[in-house]
Design an enzyme around this catalytic site. Structure first.
Site, PDB file in Angstrom:
ATOM      1  N   GLU A  67       0.088  -3.274   4.590  1.00 42.26           N
ATOM      2  CA  GLU A  67      -0.966  -2.277   4.740  1.00 42.26           C
ATOM      3  C   GLU A  67      -0.945  -1.571   6.093  1.00 42.26           C
ATOM      4  OE1 GLU A  67      -3.597  -0.727   3.713  1.00 42.26           O
ATOM      5  OE2 GLU A  67      -3.887  -1.491   1.693  1.00 42.26           O
ATOM      6  N   ASP A  68      -1.458  -0.339   6.128  1.00 40.65           N
ATOM      7  CA  ASP A  68      -1.632   0.353   7.408  1.00 40.65           C
ATOM      8  C   ASP A  68      -3.114   0.467   7.781  1.00 40.65           C
ATOM      9  OD1 ASP A  68      -2.224   2.260   5.353  1.00 40.65           O
ATOM     10  OD2 ASP A  68      -2.117   3.835   6.871  1.00 40.65           O
ATOM     11  N   ASP A  70       0.886  -1.159   0.000  1.00 38.62           N
ATOM     12  CA  ASP A  70       0.000   0.000   0.000  1.00 38.62           C
ATOM     13  C   ASP A  70       0.931   1.219   0.000  1.00 38.62           C
ATOM     14  OD1 ASP A  70      -2.288   1.692   0.460  1.00 38.62           O
ATOM     15  OD2 ASP A  70      -1.683   1.768   2.564  1.00 38.62           O
ATOM     16  N   LEU A  71       0.407   2.381  -0.325  1.00 39.53           N
ATOM     17  CA  LEU A  71       1.262   3.581  -0.376  1.00 39.53           C
ATOM     18  C   LEU A  71       1.048   4.506   0.840  1.00 39.53           C
ATOM     19  CD1 LEU A  71       3.159   5.581  -1.925  1.00 39.53           C
ATOM     20  CD2 LEU A  71       1.090   6.461  -3.046  1.00 39.53           C
ATOM     21  N   ASP A  72      -0.176   5.088   0.899  1.00 38.90           N
ATOM     22  CA  ASP A  72      -0.456   6.097   1.937  1.00 38.90           C
ATOM     23  C   ASP A  72      -0.397   5.485   3.333  1.00 38.90           C
ATOM     24  OD1 ASP A  72      -1.006   8.149   0.017  1.00 38.90           O
ATOM     25  OD2 ASP A  72      -2.988   7.298  -0.307  1.00 38.90           O
ATOM     26  N   THR A 119       1.471  10.153   3.897  1.00 39.70           N
ATOM     27  CA  THR A 119       0.368  10.883   3.260  1.00 39.70           C
ATOM     28  C   THR A 119      -0.984  10.584   3.909  1.00 39.70           C
ATOM     29  OG1 THR A 119       0.725   9.188   1.591  1.00 39.70           O
ATOM     30  CG2 THR A 119       1.201  11.460   0.944  1.00 39.70           C
ATOM     31  N   SER A 133      -2.298   0.880  -4.435  1.00 38.23           N
ATOM     32  CA  SER A 133      -2.870   2.007  -3.702  1.00 38.23           C
ATOM     33  C   SER A 133      -4.188   2.427  -4.322  1.00 38.23           C
ATOM     34  CB  SER A 133      -1.904   3.199  -3.745  1.00 38.23           C
ATOM     35  OG  SER A 133      -2.553   4.360  -3.266  1.00 38.23           O
ATOM     36  N   ALA A 134      -5.151   2.754  -3.464  1.00 38.64           N
ATOM     37  CA  ALA A 134      -6.464   3.217  -3.951  1.00 38.64           C
ATOM     38  C   ALA A 134      -6.384   4.641  -4.483  1.00 38.64           C
ATOM     39  CB  ALA A 134      -7.470   3.157  -2.809  1.00 38.64           C
ATOM     40  N   LYS A 182      -9.254   5.220   6.092  1.00 35.68           N
ATOM     41  CA  LYS A 182      -7.966   4.761   5.555  1.00 35.68           C
ATOM     42  C   LYS A 182      -8.153   3.638   4.545  1.00 35.68           C
ATOM     43  CE  LYS A 182      -4.837   6.097   9.270  1.00 35.68           C
ATOM     44  NZ  LYS A 182      -3.954   5.605  10.346  1.00 35.68           N
ATOM     45  N   LYS A 208     -11.001  -1.274  -1.601  1.00 36.11           N
ATOM     46  CA  LYS A 208     -10.700  -2.073  -0.407  1.00 36.11           C
ATOM     47  C   LYS A 208     -11.881  -1.910   0.549  1.00 36.11           C
ATOM     48  CE  LYS A 208      -5.811  -0.894  -1.050  1.00 36.11           C
ATOM     49  NZ  LYS A 208      -4.640  -0.148  -0.567  1.00 36.11           N
TER      50      LYS A 208
HETATM   51  C1  BG6 Z   1      -5.890   5.604  -0.096  1.00 37.60           C
HETATM   52  C2  BG6 Z   1      -5.976   6.413   1.171  1.00 37.60           C
HETATM   53  O1  BG6 Z   1      -4.593   5.195  -0.286  1.00 37.60           O
HETATM   54  O2  BG6 Z   1      -6.320   6.381  -1.208  1.00 37.60           O
HETATM   55  C3  BG6 Z   1      -7.379   7.003   1.360  1.00 37.60           C
HETATM   56  O3  BG6 Z   1      -5.676   5.578   2.285  1.00 37.60           O
HETATM   57  C4  BG6 Z   1      -7.757   7.788   0.108  1.00 37.60           C
HETATM   58  O4  BG6 Z   1      -7.370   7.841   2.492  1.00 37.60           O
HETATM   59  C5  BG6 Z   1      -7.653   6.883  -1.115  1.00 37.60           C
HETATM   60  O5  BG6 Z   1      -9.101   8.280   0.221  1.00 37.60           O
HETATM   61  C6  BG6 Z   1      -8.000   7.607  -2.424  1.00 37.60           C
HETATM   62  O6  BG6 Z   1      -7.037   8.599  -2.653  1.00 37.60           O
HETATM   63  P1  BG6 Z   1      -7.173   9.785  -3.701  1.00 37.60           P
HETATM   64  O7  BG6 Z   1      -5.786  10.419  -3.665  1.00 37.60           O
HETATM   65  O8  BG6 Z   1      -7.486   9.178  -5.023  1.00 37.60           O
HETATM   66  O9  BG6 Z   1      -8.255  10.696  -3.220  1.00 37.60           O
HETATM   67 MG    MG Z   2      -2.767   3.174   3.558  1.00 34.90          MG
END
Ligand code: BG6
Ligand code: MG
Length: 232
Positions: free
Chosen positions: A173-174, A11-13, A19, A118-119, A47, A149
């Site tokens: 993942e976090d 996962d990224l964020d 972030t 990452s989403a 998250k 997710k």
């Molecule tokens: C996920 C984050 O990685 O991405 C969420 O954990 C976030 O908090 C989701 O809503 C979507 O991100 P973005 O940048 O497309 O709004």
């Molecule tokens: Mg995350």
């Protein structure tokens, strides 16, 4: 035969960089403008969750889900994203979380593949600002994912793009929703953060600086031999 490990899917964020905190700040600012407040406990529900699903959860939390038209909601999501993009403007390679660079190097040195699931639609920008684009063998484009997710789709897509089977992957993942996505994909799950929040994970580390390849490989192999007993 037991399962053989082929790849790590990150996962990224909140795992590679902090972030997750910027998402929190940007959502909180928007929510407050709409007369809604939420705390860090509620933020755990956001998250890993997509932009529009996060907005819906916040509106529902404030009892205002029915107050706004789809156009209003599009506008709010864009407002949050513009604020978020301001916050991530100054990201540099120094913002990679402690221990992640050496962990990635160790994974590569041991011949495993690396994917990103990452989403976030901002993932390519963030990874680029961190100077990590070359570190990944594949990055899933979340715009092409239809179910967020905890659905396993994004992790299964990462495995497919890497050309490996889900059971040959470890997901990191976090978020609780992310851990559930990894588990539903049939992968071994590693959580980074609060042990209680990430209780569904196969293995949890309190922080990225504690991630240990040796410990993870041992746990993966033990898990593999439990779920696939050796043939008689
Ligand atoms: C996920 C984050 O990685 O991405 C969420 O954990 C976030 O908090 C989701 O809503 C979507 O991100 P973005 O940048 O497309 O709004
Ligand atoms: Mg995350």
């Amino acid at each position: 035969m037991g399962k053989t490990l082929e790849a790590f899917i990150f996962d990224l964020d909140g795992v590679i960089t902090d972030t997750a905190e910027y998402h929190f700040l940007a959502w909180k600012a928007l929510a407050n403008e709409l007369g809604i407040d939420f705390d860090r406990d509620f933020n755990e529900k956001l998250k890993g969750v997509s932009r529009m699903d996060s907005l819906d959860l916040i509106l529902e939390h404030g009892g205002k889900r029915e107050h706004f038209t789809p156009e209003d909601r599009e506008k709010f999501a864009a407002q949050k994203n513009n604020h978020y993009k301001e916050l991530i403007k100054n990201i540099t390679p120094n913002d990679v979380l402690p221990g992640i660079k050496t962990f990635i190097e160790e994974i590569k040195k041991n011949g495993f593949k690396i994917g990103l699931a990452s989403a976030s639609k901002n993932a390519f920008t963030v990874v680029d600002s961190l100077g990590l684009t070359e570190s990944f063998d594949t990055i899933v484009d979340s715009a092409k994912i239809s179910k967020g997710k905890p659905d396993p789709e994004i992790f299964l897509t990462a495995a497919k793009q890497l050309g490996v089977k889900p059971e040959q992957c470890i997901g990191i993942e976090d978020a609780a929703s992310g851990v559930d996505a990894i588990n539903s994909a049939g992968m071994f799950s590693v959580g980074v953060g609060d042990h209680e929040i990430l209780s569904h994970a196969n293995l949890v580390f309190s922080s990225t600086s504690e991630l240990q390849l040796k410990t993870i490989l041992k746990a993966f192999n033990e898990n593999a031999s439990i779920s696939e007993p050796l043939e008689a």
